[in-house]
Design a protein around this motif. Structure first.
Motif, PDB file in Angstrom:
ATOM      1  N   VAL A   1      26.202 -55.927  11.888  1.00  0.00           N
ATOM      2  CA  VAL A   1      25.255 -57.027  11.338  1.00  0.00           C
ATOM      3  C   VAL A   1      24.147 -56.625  12.023  1.00  0.00           C
ATOM      4  N   SER A   2      22.945 -56.011  11.387  1.00  0.00           N
ATOM      5  CA  SER A   2      21.719 -55.840  12.043  1.00  0.00           C
ATOM      6  C   SER A   2      20.753 -56.728  11.499  1.00  0.00           C
ATOM      7  N   LEU A   3      20.067 -57.247  12.236  1.00  0.00           N
ATOM      8  CA  LEU A   3      19.043 -58.307  12.067  1.00  0.00           C
ATOM      9  C   LEU A   3      17.762 -57.936  12.585  1.00  0.00           C
ATOM     10  N   ALA A   4      16.682 -58.211  11.844  1.00  0.00           N
ATOM     11  CA  ALA A   4      15.366 -57.684  12.017  1.00  0.00           C
ATOM     12  C   ALA A   4      14.194 -58.726  12.081  1.00  0.00           C
ATOM     13  N   SER A   5      13.032 -58.457  12.955  1.00  0.00           N
ATOM     14  CA  SER A   5      12.159 -59.449  12.955  1.00  0.00           C
ATOM     15  C   SER A   5      10.745 -58.849  12.442  1.00  0.00           C
ATOM     16  N   GLU A   6       9.845 -59.582  12.029  1.00  0.00           N
ATOM     17  CA  GLU A   6       8.578 -59.177  11.474  1.00  0.00           C
ATOM     18  C   GLU A   6       7.774 -58.783  12.367  1.00  0.00           C
ATOM     19  N   SER A   7       8.062 -58.926  13.756  1.00  0.00           N
ATOM     20  CA  SER A   7       7.044 -58.397  14.786  1.00  0.00           C
ATOM     21  C   SER A   7       7.930 -57.998  15.905  1.00  0.00           C
TER      22      SER A   7
END
Length: 240
Positions: A134-140
């Motif tokens: 499970v790979s999670l991302a942020s916009e910053s």
């Protein structure tokens, strides 16, 4: 900060209330947004040379990114993807990127991910009977501490388990009627054995192996051996 940790515990303690993947993912997504994680993907991990698409359980990436990633075969060069296979603990994207020799294609992957709103992130490899991430991302730039990482890991673990249970139940009635011999052929296919090698192992003719492989592909509704292996892993018919 305390509230979001309590909400993770609430999510975990009521994980069996979700009737479908859509409602489960909606609540998980809302929960992760409190940590600044606005998008994510939950997918099985492919063997070298195999397409990741049949292994994806939930794709919550920004529109267009998954297609771009697959079309360009970025997984083979993506440091985050490679670390997902080898690491056993959560890791920050930037750690994988810093530890990998930069190349034009890797810089291109990072640049295009940024353009799609995937500026920074954290990955949770989940290895067991099958391997997934499970790979999670942020916009910053991601700003979370050790307690945040622990809470996210708890939520991710419960999300993965619940999603797999829902997927398993949904496939219970439409699983192809594979015989013991079908599954045996699938396992040798997944092990990379050729038709000739399989014929020697099973003491049957090479032509019989080819016929049986064609039958397995037909039952699974796929056109190639690679697709047959990927679908079988995704449906839990054979282990990865």
């Amino acid at each position: 900060m305390v509230n979001r940790h309590l909400e993770v515990l609430e999510f975990a303690s009521h994980i069996n209330r979700y009737p479908d993947l859509k409602s489960l993912t909606a609540d998980f997504s809302q929960l992760m947004s409190q940590f600044g994680l606005t998008s994510f993907i939950f997918t099985g991990l492919p063997s070298a040379g195999y397409d990741v698409a049949p292994l994806i359980v939930c794709d919550h990436w920004p529109e267009g990114w998954t297609d771009r990633y697959r079309d360009q075969n970025y997984f083979a060069e993506d440091p985050v993807g490679r670390w997902s296979i080898t690491k056993r603990r959560p890791f920050r994207w930037q750690d994988a990127q810093k530890a990998t020799t930069p190349t034009p294609i890797r810089r291109q992957i990072a640049g295009e991910a940024w353009e799609h709103g995937l500026a920074d992130g954290i990955a949770y490899p989940l290895h067991g009977e099958t391997s997934a991430v499970v790979s999670l991302a942020s916009e910053s730039n991601l700003s979370i501490d050790a307690s945040d990482e622990a809470s996210i890991f708890l939520a991710v673990s419960y999300y993965k388990s619940a999603a797999e249970d829902i997927e398993r139940l949904s496939r219970k009635h439409d699983k192809p009627a594979l015989t013991y011999r079908d599954i045996e052929h699938l396992k040798w296919m997944a092990a990379g054995k050729t038709a000739w090698e399989t014929s020697c192992i099973l003491s049957i003719s090479e032509s019989a192996v080819k016929v049986h492989r064609a039958t397995v592909r037909r039952k699974l509704g796929v056109a190639t051996t690679t697709q047959a292996i990927a679908v079988s892993v995704q449906r839990g018919i054979i282990p990865l």
